[in-house]
Every structure is written in C-alpha cells, then in structure tokens.
Design a protein around this motif. Structure first.
Motif, PDB file in Angstrom:
ATOM      1  N   TRP B  20     -26.824  62.898  10.800  1.00 26.12           N
ATOM      2  CA  TRP B  20     -27.935  63.013   9.865  1.00 26.12           C
ATOM      3  C   TRP B  20     -29.217  62.399  10.391  1.00 26.12           C
ATOM      4  CZ3 TRP B  20     -28.998  66.020   6.106  1.00 26.12           C
ATOM      5  CH2 TRP B  20     -27.971  66.623   5.389  1.00 26.12           C
ATOM      6  N   TYR B  24     -32.969  64.042  10.959  1.00 28.71           N
ATOM      7  CA  TYR B  24     -34.207  63.519  10.369  1.00 28.71           C
ATOM      8  C   TYR B  24     -35.205  63.102  11.441  1.00 28.71           C
ATOM      9  CZ  TYR B  24     -33.115  64.122   5.523  1.00 28.71           C
ATOM     10  OH  TYR B  24     -32.875  64.696   4.304  1.00 28.71           O
ATOM     11  N   CYS B  51     -43.323  63.410  -8.086  1.00 24.07           N
ATOM     12  CA  CYS B  51     -43.126  62.092  -8.662  1.00 24.07           C
ATOM     13  C   CYS B  51     -43.251  61.050  -7.556  1.00 24.07           C
ATOM     14  CB  CYS B  51     -41.743  62.039  -9.298  1.00 24.07           C
ATOM     15  SG  CYS B  51     -41.469  60.617 -10.327  1.00 24.07           S
ATOM     16  N   GLN B  52     -42.860  61.405  -6.345  1.00 25.01           N
ATOM     17  CA  GLN B  52     -42.833  60.441  -5.247  1.00 25.01           C
ATOM     18  C   GLN B  52     -43.881  60.757  -4.194  1.00 25.01           C
ATOM     19  OE1 GLN B  52     -39.474  58.667  -3.980  1.00 25.01           O
ATOM     20  NE2 GLN B  52     -38.461  58.774  -5.940  1.00 25.01           N
ATOM     21  N   SER B  53     -43.724  61.917  -3.529  1.00 18.64           N
ATOM     22  CA  SER B  53     -44.716  62.259  -2.516  1.00 18.64           C
ATOM     23  C   SER B  53     -45.588  63.395  -3.020  1.00 18.64           C
ATOM     24  CB  SER B  53     -44.022  62.651  -1.206  1.00 18.64           C
ATOM     25  OG  SER B  53     -43.169  63.742  -1.422  1.00 18.64           O
ATOM     26  N   ARG B  54     -46.777  63.456  -2.453  1.00 17.53           N
ATOM     27  CA  ARG B  54     -47.726  64.474  -2.902  1.00 17.53           C
ATOM     28  C   ARG B  54     -47.859  65.558  -1.838  1.00 17.53           C
ATOM     29  NH1 ARG B  54     -52.983  61.624  -5.030  1.00 17.53           N
ATOM     30  NH2 ARG B  54     -53.070  60.787  -2.925  1.00 17.53           N
ATOM     31  N   ALA B  74     -46.053  62.037   2.732  1.00 17.25           N
ATOM     32  CA  ALA B  74     -44.775  61.556   3.277  1.00 17.25           C
ATOM     33  C   ALA B  74     -44.412  62.402   4.492  1.00 17.25           C
ATOM     34  CB  ALA B  74     -43.688  61.635   2.226  1.00 17.25           C
ATOM     35  N   ILE B  75     -44.008  61.736   5.569  1.00 15.17           N
ATOM     36  CA  ILE B  75     -43.828  62.445   6.845  1.00 15.17           C
ATOM     37  C   ILE B  75     -42.608  63.373   6.821  1.00 15.17           C
ATOM     38  CG2 ILE B  75     -42.489  60.651   8.022  1.00 15.17           C
ATOM     39  CD1 ILE B  75     -45.359  61.960   9.863  1.00 15.17           C
ATOM     40  N   ILE B  76     -41.550  62.974   6.107  1.00 19.26           N
ATOM     41  CA  ILE B  76     -40.362  63.838   6.043  1.00 19.26           C
ATOM     42  C   ILE B  76     -40.688  65.105   5.253  1.00 19.26           C
ATOM     43  CG2 ILE B  76     -38.018  64.032   5.084  1.00 19.26           C
ATOM     44  CD1 ILE B  76     -37.627  61.052   5.883  1.00 19.26           C
ATOM     45  N   THR B  77     -41.397  64.917   4.158  1.00 18.11           N
ATOM     46  CA  THR B  77     -41.839  66.073   3.373  1.00 18.11           C
ATOM     47  C   THR B  77     -42.702  66.984   4.246  1.00 18.11           C
ATOM     48  OG1 THR B  77     -41.872  64.633   1.441  1.00 18.11           O
ATOM     49  CG2 THR B  77     -42.991  66.731   1.225  1.00 18.11           C
ATOM     50  N   GLU B 111     -31.176  69.378  -0.897  1.00 15.58           N
ATOM     51  CA  GLU B 111     -31.518  68.319  -1.866  1.00 15.58           C
ATOM     52  C   GLU B 111     -33.035  68.167  -2.000  1.00 15.58           C
ATOM     53  OE1 GLU B 111     -29.572  65.226   0.629  1.00 15.58           O
ATOM     54  OE2 GLU B 111     -31.538  64.266   0.605  1.00 15.58           O
ATOM     55  N   HIS B 112     -33.752  68.455  -0.906  1.00 23.15           N
ATOM     56  CA  HIS B 112     -35.211  68.293  -0.964  1.00 23.15           C
ATOM     57  C   HIS B 112     -35.893  69.377  -1.791  1.00 23.15           C
ATOM     58  CE1 HIS B 112     -35.586  64.950   1.769  1.00 23.15           C
ATOM     59  NE2 HIS B 112     -34.654  65.507   2.506  1.00 23.15           N
ATOM     60  N   ARG B 117     -35.901  66.852  -7.596  1.00 19.67           N
ATOM     61  CA  ARG B 117     -36.114  65.965  -6.467  1.00 19.67           C
ATOM     62  C   ARG B 117     -37.495  65.313  -6.489  1.00 19.67           C
ATOM     63  NH1 ARG B 117     -33.100  63.031  -2.796  1.00 19.67           N
ATOM     64  NH2 ARG B 117     -34.431  62.559  -1.035  1.00 19.67           N
ATOM     65  N   ASN B 119     -40.309  65.696  -4.990  1.00 18.49           N
ATOM     66  CA  ASN B 119     -41.178  65.419  -3.848  1.00 18.49           C
ATOM     67  C   ASN B 119     -42.214  66.527  -3.688  1.00 18.49           C
ATOM     68  OD1 ASN B 119     -39.546  67.440  -3.000  1.00 18.49           O
ATOM     69  ND2 ASN B 119     -38.586  66.326  -1.335  1.00 18.49           N
TER      70      ASN B 119
END
Lengths: 411, 139
Positions: B20, B24, B51-54, B74-77, B111-112, B117, B119
């Motif tokens: 995993w 990532y 709610c968390q990342s924009r 957010a970099i993962i987003t 999940e994303h 979620r 995000n």
C-alpha cells in the motif's frame, strides 16, 4: 462496586478485555488512536449485547410477562448504576437519550421553552458543532442572544471575558468539559458557580470527559451533564442526560409518544413522572442495559491512576511530535489530557491521516466538528491522536515512526 | 489510445506495487509532479468544498474534446485527480459522460471516491460528468 475492590491499573490486562484491539489492519497490528471519536468495547459489554438479544429481548415497562419484567429490571438497574457512578442524587435525574447531541437538543428545546426574547445563552469558542447549532436554532426560535467566550492561543478560555459576559439576562451556560480537538480541560465547577451567582444554569458537555476522569455531578454542581455511551466503552445510540430534579420537573416534555404519558384522552393528556417524561417511545433497551455494563466495568478501575496514565501518554506523544521540524501542536493548555492535535507545515492533515491508516494507525483528520476553532487557529484541520487507557507507550513509538515516514514521503 | 486503454494502462502501472505504501508513494509523486491548474483558476466558483481537502475544478470544451484542469490542497487527492484527468481529458463529452471509471476500484482506491469520504473527489467526478453532459446539450 465499592472503592476497596478496585484493581490496580495494568494496561496489559485491560487490553485483553478489548477484542477489537487485536486485529491486523493492512497487515499491521492495529493502533487505535481515534478514541475521541469512539471507544472500543470491553468483553463484558459485548457479552451483554449478545446475551440481551439471544435471550432477554423484550419490550420494557408495563409488560406482565417474565421476559419484559426481566428486561425492565435490568434497564432500570443500569440507570441506578449510572446514577451512582456520576453521584447523582436520584435515579430519576438520569434520562436515557440517543447520545450527547440528543441530550443537548433536548435541553435546548425543553429548557429553551422557559426562556423569552432578550435572554442570553453563553457557549465557548471551543465547542463541538453539537454544542453550537442547537443553541443557534433556539436563539432563532425564541429571539435570544448567543454569546461566545473567546480562547487564547494556547486553547484556554479567557475567563475574564466569561466573567464580563455573565449578567442578569444570562439563562444558560453550555460548555464542554474537555475539548475534543484541543484536549483542554475547562474549569466547569468555577464556571458553574459564577453562572449560579447571576441566576443562570450550566450545562456541561461531558462527551470527552466521562471516559477519562471520575465525574461527580454533585461536587461539580452542574445543572445538566450530557454524554454518549459509545465514547465511554458502551454501545452507540445510547447516552445520558443528567439534570437536577427540580429543573427537569419544571421543563415541558421534548417528544410525545408512548411511555412519556400518564393518561391520554383526546381532550387532554397528562405526562408521566421523571425520568419517563423525557423518554418517549420504546428506548434503546439493549443500549441502556449494556451501557450499565460499561459503567460496571469502569467502576472496577482506578480512574485516578488511569487519568494520570493517559495524561502521561498524551504528553509523551506531544513531546515526541514536537521534535519534528515544522510541527505545530494545536492546543497547549496547561490543563489538558488525552488528545494531541497537530499540523505539519506544508502538509495537509488528510495526507498524513491517509498514510497513517495504511500503516495500521487510526487517527482522525479534519476539523473535528469544530470549524470555528479551526478558523481561530487559521488552519484547515488537524491530525488528532486521542488516547484511551488501553493504549501503550510502544504504540506511541510506532505512531511517531509512522508519522516520520509519512512526512518524508509527503515532503 | 481509447479511454478504456488509458484505464488499463493505469491498472498495469499500479499492478507492479504490492504494498500500500508503495502505491501511495506513486500517487504522491504524481501529485507533486503535476501542475494541473492555472493559479488564476483557483477561484471560489471552481471550488468543491470537501469536509477535509478542497478541490478546484475547471472544465472546458476545446475542438470538441473535454479539457479538465484541477487542483487540491492535499497531495494525495491531487495525485488521484491527476489520474482522473489523464483518463478523462481529450475525450468527447459523450465518452466522458458515459464512461465507468472502473480503474479507481481496480487499483484499490475506491474508498477515495465514496460519497461519504468527503475529500471532494466524488463531487469532482460528478462535476466532470455534468460538464460533459452540458457540453453535449450545448452542441
């Protein structure tokens, strides 16, 4: 259980009683640091849930048959267990609710009916949305004024501002006992005494305190104390509103239905006595009974030793995080416990939370339902590690390693 | 390359990772490498508040093909956005509107995209499809 039977605190022994802690997440041993959101359940609670639905399931109150009477006895015994645990004067003062939010809404609606335009309600800048929005709705409904006690940069209430806000128009102060985001422990006893001095009542949101310290509502002298069962090792969907009898008696019912009535005709209905006046409909019977089991479990523990242990654990985590360059701890109150919220410069909390998850570590990221607080600190959210007595120093070490690995990947 | 081939290409790229954290790491690299939106397009009307990342999304049609650009704090987003844009860009509005983005599930990132979620990614995909549908109506 009496004082004498408390067992010495041993984290190893306690962990054995929480089956959920023994599992692999993405092939890693679970490290559960999201206790502020909900707690895991001890075996005594899990067994009671199983037992209730396998054997004892029946609707309570007024049933003539054996099972109904047994369920009623256990449900009411649970009320007494909780009454004794928080040292309430009478079991009638323990109202079962769906949870903290439900308890606050009950008070906002019902106590709110006694208020009139121009009256004032005081909350604080560190409240959870569930201790903000019901009051805003009430203020809109009744033309009341909502006042907010500000905090300093450390995340402590500015008490002189609170003193200034109190006046003869103040009818209720609603304050969190411990901030879910910052971990700050508020001086609720002092705040209550000052509220009473101007004739106001105080509601203490105990969602984040009941699981971490011994609670004595008589000593605290609060008028209302609310908490959720699931954060204190019990089931979801059940909670408690404690209220002083005389005040609860003066309040109108919140919801109408079965159980809350004394006599119904189409012309006129008279209401039941406390606590049933506020418990319309079939309650969460299993939840109520099993929450009692959670409190039996808590009663066997040495909460003084536990509070000390959790505080040390949180301080250890905070000190370790502080060694990372660019780490900012959010919430540095002198009096705080069990919660460490932080942000890393240039890194979004969501990214850290996602990478921690993939390393088997459960934390919470985001605004923690305290958006005004995030605005105050000028951040989009934090990473929050929140601890319970079943967490260990070794887990904190692994958490710190995982944070370091995540930062290195994200930089 | 068809949109299906693009999806398959991404699935193949992710197949080499069995851990995993490696997956990532790759997503984070994608997020870091990609300048995916003009800074002057980071405006409130393009913002999808999660709610968390924009997430910011800009959609336009150029020569009959959809052109998306997007960004996130957010970099993962952002990395996942990069994958979505790689698949959806330069496709006709009709294709974008009807394509099932199965690659997300196939590489284990569903999940994303779940609506709970928060995000902003689920809303972003919906907005991409809405923009494509709008483009077919405008034709």
């Amino acid at each position: 259980m009496s004082e004498g039977t408390k067992r010495p605190f041993s984290v190893r022994e306690i962990r054995e009683e929480f089956p959920a802690l023994r599992q692999l997440i993405y092939n890693k041993n679970l490290i559960y640091f999201d206790n502020g959101a909900t707690s895991q359940k001890p075996k005594i609670v899990l067994d009671a849930i199983n037992m209730y639905y396998s054997k004892d399931n029946a609707n309570i109150h007024r049933g003539v048959h054996f099972m109904s009477q047994k369920a009623t006895t256990e449900y009411e015994a649970s009320r007494i267990t909780i009454q004794k645990y928080i040292n309430a004067k009478k079991s009638e003062e323990i109202i079962f609710t769906k949870g903290t939010t439900d308890g606050i809404n009950l008070v906002a609606y019902s106590f709110g009916e006694l208020l009139s335009a121009g009256d004032e309600i005081i909350i604080t800048a560190m409240e959870h949305h569930s201790n903000i929005v019901p009051w805003q709705m009430l203020c809109q409904r009744k033309g009341l004024k909502l006042r907010v006690v500000p905090i300093n940069k450390k995340g402590e209430l500015i008490m002189s501002e609170y003193d200034n806000m109190l006046n003869s128009k103040t009818k209720l102060v609603a304050v969190t006992h411990i901030s879910n985001t910052l971990g700050t422990i508020n001086p609720v006893k002092e705040m209550g005494a000052k509220a009473h001095a101007v004739g106001a009542k105080i509601l203490v949101d105990g969602a984040q305190s009941i699981q971490h310290m011994s609670i004595d509502v008589k000593d605290m002298d609060c008028d209302f104390f609310v908490f959720s069962g699931h954060k204190v090792f019990g089931p979801t969907g059940i909670g408690v509103l404690y209220g002083k009898e005389a005040i609860l008696d003066s309040m109108p019912p919140y919801q109408g239905g079965g159980d809350m009535i004394s006599k119904v005709t189409f012309e006129r209905t008279t209401y039941n006595e406390l606590p049933f006046k506020f418990e319309a409909g079939t309650p969460h019977i299993a939840g109520g009974i099993c929450l009692g089991k959670a409190f039996e479990f808590l009663s066997s523990l040495d909460m003084v030793a536990i509070q000390k242990y959790e505080k040390e654990l949180a301080e250890y985590a905070q000190d370790m995080l502080d060694t990372f360059e660019g780490c900012r701890i959010i919430g540095e109150a002198k009096n705080k416990t069990s919660v460490v919220s932080f942000v890393m410069e240039g890194i979004h909390p969501f990214d850290i939370g996602t990478l921690l998850d993939k390393q088997g570590i459960a934390v919470r990221t985001g605004h923690h339902c305290t958006q005004p607080l995030m605005d105050f600190f000028g951040i989009p959210g934090t990473v929050r590690a929140s601890f319970a007595f079943y967490n260990t120093r070794e887990e904190v070490d692994k958490f710190i390693e995982a944070v370091e690995k995540s930062i290195n990947m994200l930089k | 390359m068809t949109i299906e081939e693009k999806q398959q290409e991404i699935i193949d790229e992710f197949n080499i990772y069995d851990d995993w954290m490696e997956k990532y790491e790759y997503i984070i690299e994608l997020g870091k490498d990609l300048p995916i939106i003009d800074p002057d397009k980071l405006t409130d009307d393009r913002l999808i508040e999660g709610c968390q990342s924009r997430v910011w999304l800009d959609a336009e049609v150029k020569d009959g093909k959809m052109q998306f650009s997007a960004d996130s704090d957010a970099i993962i987003t952002k990395g996942i956005i990069g994958l979505l844009i790689r698949v959806m860009n330069d496709e006709t509005p009709e294709t974008v509107a009807k394509t099932d983005l199965h690659f997300i599930k196939d590489i284990g990132l569903q999940e994303h995209l779940s609506p709970t979620r928060a995000n902003g990614l689920a809303s972003m995909v919906k907005k991409m499809k809405m923009a494509a549908i709008q483009a077919t109506i405008n034709k």
